[in-house]
Design a protein around this motif. Structure first.
Motif, PDB file in Angstrom:
ATOM      1  N   LEU A  97      67.276  42.682  81.629  1.00  0.00           N
ATOM      2  CA  LEU A  97      66.097  42.349  80.833  1.00  0.00           C
ATOM      3  C   LEU A  97      65.537  40.978  81.173  1.00  0.00           C
ATOM      4  O   LEU A  97      64.319  40.799  81.257  1.00  0.00           O
ATOM      5  N   THR A  98      66.400  40.003  81.327  1.00  0.00           N
ATOM      6  CA  THR A  98      65.928  38.644  81.582  1.00  0.00           C
ATOM      7  C   THR A  98      65.063  38.575  82.831  1.00  0.00           C
ATOM      8  O   THR A  98      63.987  37.967  82.831  1.00  0.00           O
ATOM      9  N   LEU A  99      65.518  39.210  83.889  1.00  0.00           N
ATOM     10  CA  LEU A  99      64.781  39.183  85.149  1.00  0.00           C
ATOM     11  C   LEU A  99      63.546  40.065  85.080  1.00  0.00           C
ATOM     12  O   LEU A  99      62.467  39.684  85.555  1.00  0.00           O
ATOM     13  N   GLY A 100      63.666  41.250  84.495  1.00  0.00           N
ATOM     14  CA  GLY A 100      62.535  42.166  84.428  1.00  0.00           C
ATOM     15  C   GLY A 100      61.365  41.599  83.641  1.00  0.00           C
ATOM     16  O   GLY A 100      60.205  41.682  84.083  1.00  0.00           O
ATOM     17  N   LEU A 101      61.630  41.012  82.482  1.00  0.00           N
ATOM     18  CA  LEU A 101      60.551  40.434  81.677  1.00  0.00           C
ATOM     19  C   LEU A 101      59.906  39.255  82.393  1.00  0.00           C
ATOM     20  O   LEU A 101      58.695  39.043  82.300  1.00  0.00           O
ATOM     21  N   SER A 102      60.709  38.470  83.117  1.00  0.00           N
ATOM     22  CA  SER A 102      60.143  37.359  83.879  1.00  0.00           C
ATOM     23  C   SER A 102      59.224  37.855  84.991  1.00  0.00           C
ATOM     24  O   SER A 102      58.146  37.286  85.224  1.00  0.00           O
ATOM     25  N   ILE A 103      59.632  38.904  85.668  1.00  0.00           N
ATOM     26  CA  ILE A 103      58.787  39.474  86.730  1.00  0.00           C
ATOM     27  C   ILE A 103      57.499  40.012  86.136  1.00  0.00           C
ATOM     28  O   ILE A 103      56.408  39.819  86.701  1.00  0.00           O
ATOM     29  N   TRP A 104      57.574  40.682  85.005  1.00  0.00           N
ATOM     30  CA  TRP A 104      56.360  41.157  84.330  1.00  0.00           C
ATOM     31  C   TRP A 104      55.415  40.004  84.031  1.00  0.00           C
ATOM     32  O   TRP A 104      54.215  40.102  84.239  1.00  0.00           O
ATOM     33  N   ASN A 105      55.960  38.934  83.515  1.00  0.00           N
ATOM     34  CA  ASN A 105      55.134  37.791  83.146  1.00  0.00           C
ATOM     35  C   ASN A 105      54.444  37.198  84.371  1.00  0.00           C
ATOM     36  O   ASN A 105      53.262  36.844  84.326  1.00  0.00           O
ATOM     37  N   GLN A 106      55.160  37.102  85.475  1.00  0.00           N
ATOM     38  CA  GLN A 106      54.584  36.519  86.685  1.00  0.00           C
ATOM     39  C   GLN A 106      53.541  37.430  87.310  1.00  0.00           C
ATOM     40  O   GLN A 106      52.457  36.987  87.688  1.00  0.00           O
ATOM     41  N   THR A 107      53.864  38.721  87.413  1.00  0.00           N
ATOM     42  CA  THR A 107      52.945  39.643  88.097  1.00  0.00           C
ATOM     43  C   THR A 107      51.677  39.882  87.287  1.00  0.00           C
ATOM     44  O   THR A 107      50.588  39.965  87.842  1.00  0.00           O
ATOM     45  N   SER A 108      51.812  39.995  85.961  1.00  0.00           N
ATOM     46  CA  SER A 108      50.623  40.256  85.144  1.00  0.00           C
ATOM     47  C   SER A 108      49.698  39.048  85.103  1.00  0.00           C
ATOM     48  O   SER A 108      48.484  39.200  84.953  1.00  0.00           O
ATOM     49  N   SER A 109      50.244  37.857  85.252  1.00  0.00           N
ATOM     50  CA  SER A 109      49.430  36.645  85.199  1.00  0.00           C
ATOM     51  C   SER A 109      48.775  36.339  86.534  1.00  0.00           C
ATOM     52  O   SER A 109      47.701  35.734  86.588  1.00  0.00           O
ATOM     53  N   SER A 110      49.417  36.745  87.628  1.00  0.00           N
ATOM     54  CA  SER A 110      48.925  36.355  88.951  1.00  0.00           C
ATOM     55  C   SER A 110      48.131  37.452  89.654  1.00  0.00           C
ATOM     56  O   SER A 110      47.497  37.183  90.675  1.00  0.00           O
ATOM     57  N   SER A 111      48.166  38.677  89.132  1.00  0.00           N
ATOM     58  CA  SER A 111      47.501  39.784  89.828  1.00  0.00           C
ATOM     59  C   SER A 111      46.116  40.081  89.288  1.00  0.00           C
ATOM     60  O   SER A 111      45.503  41.070  89.697  1.00  0.00           O
ATOM     61  N   GLY A 112      45.611  39.267  88.385  1.00  0.00           N
ATOM     62  CA  GLY A 112      44.295  39.510  87.824  1.00  0.00           C
ATOM     63  C   GLY A 112      44.288  40.505  86.686  1.00  0.00           C
ATOM     64  O   GLY A 112      43.220  40.781  86.121  1.00  0.00           O
TER      65      GLY A 112
END
Length: 284
Positions: free
Chosen positions: A228-243
């Protein structure tokens, strides 16, 4: 004197009340945030609800995004933390028993060296662990996350304290005279007497494995293996940087869900680990 004590007690209560508010305020913010959408998150007062609730929408997005991979991450975290806790308890209990029950050359030096590894930052060990897992062909497997966490120097230290003070040498020698093997002495006689230590070590290992982030980031790159820790972090990064529209409130809801197993573990086993910590402190 009585008046002075009353004023002092009131000051203590006020200080404790302020500390409680300070500690609980982030949790209240998390609880309020899960009822908002991203627009309300920035347009409304941070410590109160918005005009309309969006909890059901946030929950639906959380469990349905990317074909419900959040639930897979949740199960992964349960697997990582559960396997690590059980394995760490077994290894620490057996090693602690060995250091307590046997005398061998270099015993104290070896114990001191093991304890010294506590001072080594975990981030400094990630690269050697990555290379080791690569040589063993375990990258992108559950074992790459679980195996390195089984070595628990602090757990070994605690279990040796419990074995030294909680398992009398007289009982051990009597069992040996009666013909009991070492495994029988360890399993049937010793473990019930150090149950508080087992629960304490298990809870510490469970929490550490549940919150583990850096090691999974390095040794796994397949999303279906993320905790969970890694998955939620990846979600946060990808959703913020992909437009795309950010998932702040959804991620906060996911973070809140990720805390619940820890709360359940502490509430269920609290009387054991609190007693184990107190006992270990006295024995130390």
């Amino acid at each position: 004197m009585t008046l002075g004590r009353a004023r002092f007690s009131a000051a203590q209560l006020l200080l404790l009340g302020l500390f409680a508010v300070y500690s609980l305020l982030p949790l209240w913010w998390v609880f309020v945030t899960i009822f908002k959408d991203n627009g309300q998150l920035f347009s409304t007062f941070g410590l109160w609800f918005g005009s309309t609730g969006h909890l059901s929408e946030n929950w639906h997005t959380l469990v349905s995004r990317e074909d419900g991979i959040f639930l897979r991450w949740l199960l992964n975290s349960v697997l990582y933390a559960g396997a690590t806790a059980l394995g760490s308890v077994l290894v620490s209990a057996m090693a602690g028993y060995a250091f307590s029950a046997y005398d061998f050359a270099g015993k104290n030096l070896l114990f001191a060296v093991i304890l010294a590894t506590i001072m080594v930052p975990g981030t400094a060990l990630v690269l050697p662990l990555f290379l080791m897992m690569q040589k063993l062909g375990l990258l992108n497997t559950y074992w790459a996350v679980i195996l390195p966490a089984l070595a628990n120097p602090f757990g070994l230290y605690l279990m040796r304290l419990f074995w030294d003070s909680g398992f009398p040498r007289e009982l051990m020698e009597a069992a040996r005279i009666d013909g009991a093997g070492e495994w029988i002495i360890f399993q049937r006689l010793g473990l019930p007497l150090v149950r508080g230590g087992l629960v304490t070590v298990g809870l510490f290992a469970f929490v550490a494995a549940w919150n583990n982030f850096f090691l999974p980031l390095v040794v796994v790159n397949r999303s279906e293996l993320f905790p969970l820790t890694l998955g939620l972090s990846i979600w946060n990064q990808t959703s913020s940087s992909s437009g795309q529209e950010p998932l702040y409130t959804v991620i906060v809801l996911g973070a809140l869900v990720s805390v619940l197993p820890l709360l359940i573990a502490f509430l269920t086993l609290g009387r054991y680990w609190q007693g184990g910590l107190a006992s270990g402190a006295v024995k130390g």
